[in-house]
Design a protein around this motif. Structure first.
Motif, PDB file in Angstrom:
ATOM      1  N   GLY A   1      11.311  63.092 -42.245  1.00  0.00           N
ATOM      2  CA  GLY A   1      10.360  62.210 -42.909  1.00  0.00           C
ATOM      3  C   GLY A   1       8.979  62.809 -42.770  1.00  0.00           C
ATOM      4  N   ASP A   2       8.008  62.008 -42.398  1.00  0.00           N
ATOM      5  CA  ASP A   2       6.629  62.478 -42.239  1.00  0.00           C
ATOM      6  C   ASP A   2       6.412  63.001 -40.822  1.00  0.00           C
ATOM      7  N   VAL A   3       5.794  64.168 -40.741  1.00  0.00           N
ATOM      8  CA  VAL A   3       5.535  64.788 -39.435  1.00  0.00           C
ATOM      9  C   VAL A   3       4.038  64.747 -39.150  1.00  0.00           C
ATOM     10  N   PRO A   4       3.588  63.994 -38.144  1.00  0.00           N
ATOM     11  CA  PRO A   4       2.158  63.950 -37.816  1.00  0.00           C
ATOM     12  C   PRO A   4       1.644  65.314 -37.364  1.00  0.00           C
TER      13      PRO A   4
ATOM     14  N   GLN B   1      14.607  72.012 -28.856  1.00  0.00           N
ATOM     15  CA  GLN B   1      13.890  71.893 -30.113  1.00  0.00           C
ATOM     16  C   GLN B   1      13.582  70.440 -30.411  1.00  0.00           C
ATOM     17  N   VAL B   2      12.624  70.233 -31.294  1.00  0.00           N
ATOM     18  CA  VAL B   2      12.209  68.889 -31.709  1.00  0.00           C
ATOM     19  C   VAL B   2      12.573  68.690 -33.172  1.00  0.00           C
ATOM     20  N   HIS B   3      13.135  67.524 -33.486  1.00  0.00           N
ATOM     21  CA  HIS B   3      13.514  67.196 -34.864  1.00  0.00           C
ATOM     22  C   HIS B   3      12.771  65.944 -35.320  1.00  0.00           C
ATOM     23  N   VAL B   4      12.193  66.015 -36.520  1.00  0.00           N
ATOM     24  CA  VAL B   4      11.584  64.860 -37.184  1.00  0.00           C
ATOM     25  C   VAL B   4      11.994  64.916 -38.652  1.00  0.00           C
TER      26      VAL B   4
ATOM     27  N   ARG C   1       8.142  56.201 -32.606  1.00  0.00           N
ATOM     28  CA  ARG C   1       6.760  56.323 -33.081  1.00  0.00           C
ATOM     29  C   ARG C   1       6.289  57.770 -33.180  1.00  0.00           C
ATOM     30  N   ALA C   2       7.108  58.705 -32.712  1.00  0.00           N
ATOM     31  CA  ALA C   2       6.737  60.130 -32.733  1.00  0.00           C
ATOM     32  C   ALA C   2       5.368  60.351 -32.095  1.00  0.00           C
ATOM     33  N   ASP C   3       5.227  59.877 -30.875  1.00  0.00           N
ATOM     34  CA  ASP C   3       3.969  59.954 -30.142  1.00  0.00           C
ATOM     35  C   ASP C   3       3.849  61.315 -29.442  1.00  0.00           C
ATOM     36  N   ALA C   4       2.835  62.066 -29.783  1.00  0.00           N
ATOM     37  CA  ALA C   4       2.667  63.416 -29.239  1.00  0.00           C
ATOM     38  C   ALA C   4       2.393  63.395 -27.737  1.00  0.00           C
ATOM     39  N   GLN C   5       1.647  62.407 -27.264  1.00  0.00           N
ATOM     40  CA  GLN C   5       1.354  62.343 -25.843  1.00  0.00           C
ATOM     41  C   GLN C   5       2.610  62.063 -25.031  1.00  0.00           C
ATOM     42  N   ARG C   6       3.463  61.189 -25.534  1.00  0.00           N
ATOM     43  CA  ARG C   6       4.724  60.910 -24.842  1.00  0.00           C
ATOM     44  C   ARG C   6       5.623  62.146 -24.833  1.00  0.00           C
TER      45      ARG C   6
ATOM     46  N   ALA D   1       1.495  69.685 -30.759  1.00  0.00           N
ATOM     47  CA  ALA D   1       2.140  69.586 -29.448  1.00  0.00           C
ATOM     48  C   ALA D   1       3.291  70.571 -29.322  1.00  0.00           C
ATOM     49  N   CYS D   2       4.097  70.696 -30.370  1.00  0.00           N
ATOM     50  CA  CYS D   2       5.232  71.628 -30.331  1.00  0.00           C
ATOM     51  C   CYS D   2       4.740  73.066 -30.239  1.00  0.00           C
ATOM     52  N   ALA D   3       3.648  73.373 -30.935  1.00  0.00           N
ATOM     53  CA  ALA D   3       3.080  74.718 -30.857  1.00  0.00           C
ATOM     54  C   ALA D   3       2.581  75.006 -29.445  1.00  0.00           C
ATOM     55  N   GLU D   4       1.912  74.029 -28.827  1.00  0.00           N
ATOM     56  CA  GLU D   4       1.422  74.210 -27.465  1.00  0.00           C
ATOM     57  C   GLU D   4       2.568  74.399 -26.471  1.00  0.00           C
ATOM     58  N   LEU D   5       3.628  73.622 -26.679  1.00  0.00           N
ATOM     59  CA  LEU D   5       4.771  73.667 -25.764  1.00  0.00           C
ATOM     60  C   LEU D   5       5.707  74.834 -26.047  1.00  0.00           C
ATOM     61  N   ASP D   6       5.488  75.514 -27.199  1.00  0.00           N
ATOM     62  CA  ASP D   6       6.372  76.601 -27.632  1.00  0.00           C
ATOM     63  C   ASP D   6       7.799  76.093 -27.829  1.00  0.00           C
ATOM     64  N   ILE D   7       7.905  74.900 -28.425  1.00  0.00           N
ATOM     65  CA  ILE D   7       9.195  74.290 -28.744  1.00  0.00           C
ATOM     66  C   ILE D   7       9.354  74.274 -30.260  1.00  0.00           C
ATOM     67  N   PRO D   8      10.423  74.850 -30.824  1.00  0.00           N
ATOM     68  CA  PRO D   8      10.595  74.851 -32.277  1.00  0.00           C
ATOM     69  C   PRO D   8      10.632  73.434 -32.842  1.00  0.00           C
TER      70      PRO D   8
END
Length: 500
Positions: A425-428, A420-423, A476-481, A434-441
């Motif tokens: 604060g502000d979520v871009p 899973q991914v945790h953020v 930086r919460a970079d979606a490409q990375r 990206a999380c939806a594409e990867l099917d990662i909560p």
């Protein structure tokens, strides 16, 4: 290819049971065997560390059940020459560091019964009186020969896990080394019903000049565990009556009933490898060490959780089998450090000689209570003994850093068994996409001071592994990375694999 099960687990102690429970919860079909007719009716390991409870929290209700059935230890006392020389209060020594900030004892026999209850509720039963005789590895499977009450059986599985203890048949079959040594003194362990001033909720250690004695509470009434040294002239088949009584008498301990008694030599050994293609070693089959700090069983459970999610990921095709290499690199490094550390401490605690006795009987009772008054010392000791300080920063799965948390560090907020991914604060929008594409909560929430105290960084991204260690961290919460990381490690979503 058709298998009898996906994973065969040899050994139904806490390590094997935890591995079976995690794999089953992740949807992997297992067989678990044990050569004993029934679970052992006595307790070997006793302490349950905070890190183990955190991992158990990922299985509904398990951590709470262990805490409810166990005993929170109030403190530690050092005795010298029959007098209490020092006292250290534990309380919630790890407050702010873990949801389980206390010291807990929970007898291994009861611990195993609880794991069995959870496993049987999922439809998995231990195959008793069943022994692994031999196995052969092939490119895509393992062929194992078992014996049950004199009858032999051959089964084929994708992977074999050796959780079968210090005299492991799996380790012997691999032909790997088990280097280390054995301490010269003979020790005993006894679970007894007793009375006296040391029968309470504390741990008591008698720092005798010649003998070592430690007492651990097992319930809030009369049941305790005694660990000590045998007399040098003990019989070949010693009984409790043959133990050295000097320290027991000094503590004014009256033993009413001996429930279990055994003698043993203390070893310190680590297997040369933990993985050979489709076969793995875990727990005492992979590493054994002194009982200092109640680390053994907890380390085996950590092995099981580390391996379980990786096996499940490979079996569903989400990751390549190279992922399985990280089991050995991550766990063997910790095992070697642990064995070296407990070896040094145990040598000081049990060594004979004037200098060792001076350190044990004079310095330790004076230094420890003073040191425990310092907050950073209490935090360091809790982090170390509780195993929450274990990191995998140098693992091939670890990438990045955000705040005080590096990839490979434990993430303290996880209660799930999936990536899973945790953020906070502000979520871009790009991260949500990206999380939806990867099917990662994606888990997100408001930024708080508590999160800052845990070492997290505001608006940073943390991709967390199923065993609650950070795999990827990015300030930086970079979606490409994030996409690049999951492409590299091969994660394809969070759904569990099919049972067959």
């Amino acid at each position: 290819m058709s298998f009898d099960a996906r994973v065969l687990i040899a050994g139904a102690g806490p390590t094997g049971l935890t591995l079976a429970l995690w794999l089953t919860k992740l949807g992997v079909a297992v067989r678990i065997i044990d050569k004993l007719d029934a679970p052992a009716p006595y307790s070997r390991a006793l302490g349950v560390q905070a890190r183990t409870l955190e991992l158990y929290r990922q299985i509904d209700g398990l951590a709470d059940e262990v805490v409810a059935r166990g005993l929170k230890v109030a403190g530690l006392n050092f005795w010298a020459s029959g007098r209490k020389a020092a006292h250290v209060a534990f309380g919630d020594i790890g407050a702010g560091l873990s949801p389980f900030p206390f010291v807990l004892t929970f007898a291994q026999d009861e611990h195993e019964r609880l794991l069995l209850e959870h496993l049987e509720a999922l439809g998995v039963r231990v195959e008793r009186s069943t022994e692994l005789l031999r196995f052969e590895q092939h490119a895509d499977r393992v062929r194992a020969t078992l014996r049950h009450r004199g009858a032999e059986e051959t089964c084929e599985i994708a992977f074999l896990a050796g959780c079968d203890g210090a005299h492991s048949a799996v380790r012997d079959g691999l032909g790997t080394t088990f280097s280390g040594g054995t301490y010269s003194r003979l020790f005993y362990v006894a679970d007894v019903d007793a009375a006296g001033p040391v029968v309470d909720r504390d741990i008591h250690v008698e720092l005798d000049r010649a003998d070592l004695l430690a007492i651990f509470p097992m319930d809030s009434k009369t049941r305790i565990r005694i660990v000590g040294t045998m007399r040098d002239d003990a019989a070949d088949t010693p009984r409790f009556e043959d133990v050295s009584t000097r320290a027991i008498e000094r503590l004014r301990l009256q033993v009413a009933k001996v429930n279990w008694f055994s003698t043993y030599r203390v070893h310190h050994r680590v297997a040369g490898r933990f993985r050979d293609r489709r076969v793995f070693l875990l727990g005492d089959a992979a590493h054994i060490h002194s009982p200092v700090g109640a680390q053994g069983m907890n380390t085996g459970i950590g092995d099981a959780v580390n391996l379980a999610w990786k096996l499940a990921a490979v079996l569903r095709g989400a990751m390549s089998e190279e992922l399985l290499d990280t089991y050995e690199t991550e766990r063997i490094a910790f095992a070697r450090r642990l064995v070296n550390t407990t070896d040094r401490i145990f040598t000081i605690a049990s060594k004979r000689g004037a200098l060792a006795e001076f350190v044990r009987t004079k310095l330790v009772p004076r230094i420890i209570p003073i040191a425990f008054q310092l907050p950073f010392v209490r935090r360091f000791l809790f982090r170390t003994v509780s195993q929450i300080a274990i990191t995998y920063r140098h693992s091939a799965l670890s990438e990045g850093r955000a705040g005080a948390i590096h990839a490979g560090d434990r993430f303290p907020l996880l209660t799930s068994m999936h990536w899973q991914v945790h953020v906070y604060g502000d979520v871009p929008d790009a991260i949500e996409n990206a999380c939806a594409e990867l099917d990662i909560p994606l888990h997100h929430g408001h930024w708080t001071r508590e999160l800052a105290n845990l070492g997290l960084r505001r608006n940073a991204l943390y991709a967390v592994r199923p065993d609650s260690y950070v795999g990827f961290a990015d300030a930086r919460a970079d979606a490409q990375r994030l996409r690049a990381y999951f492409t590299r490690v091969g994660v394809h979503g969070s759904d569990p694999p099919p049972r067959r």
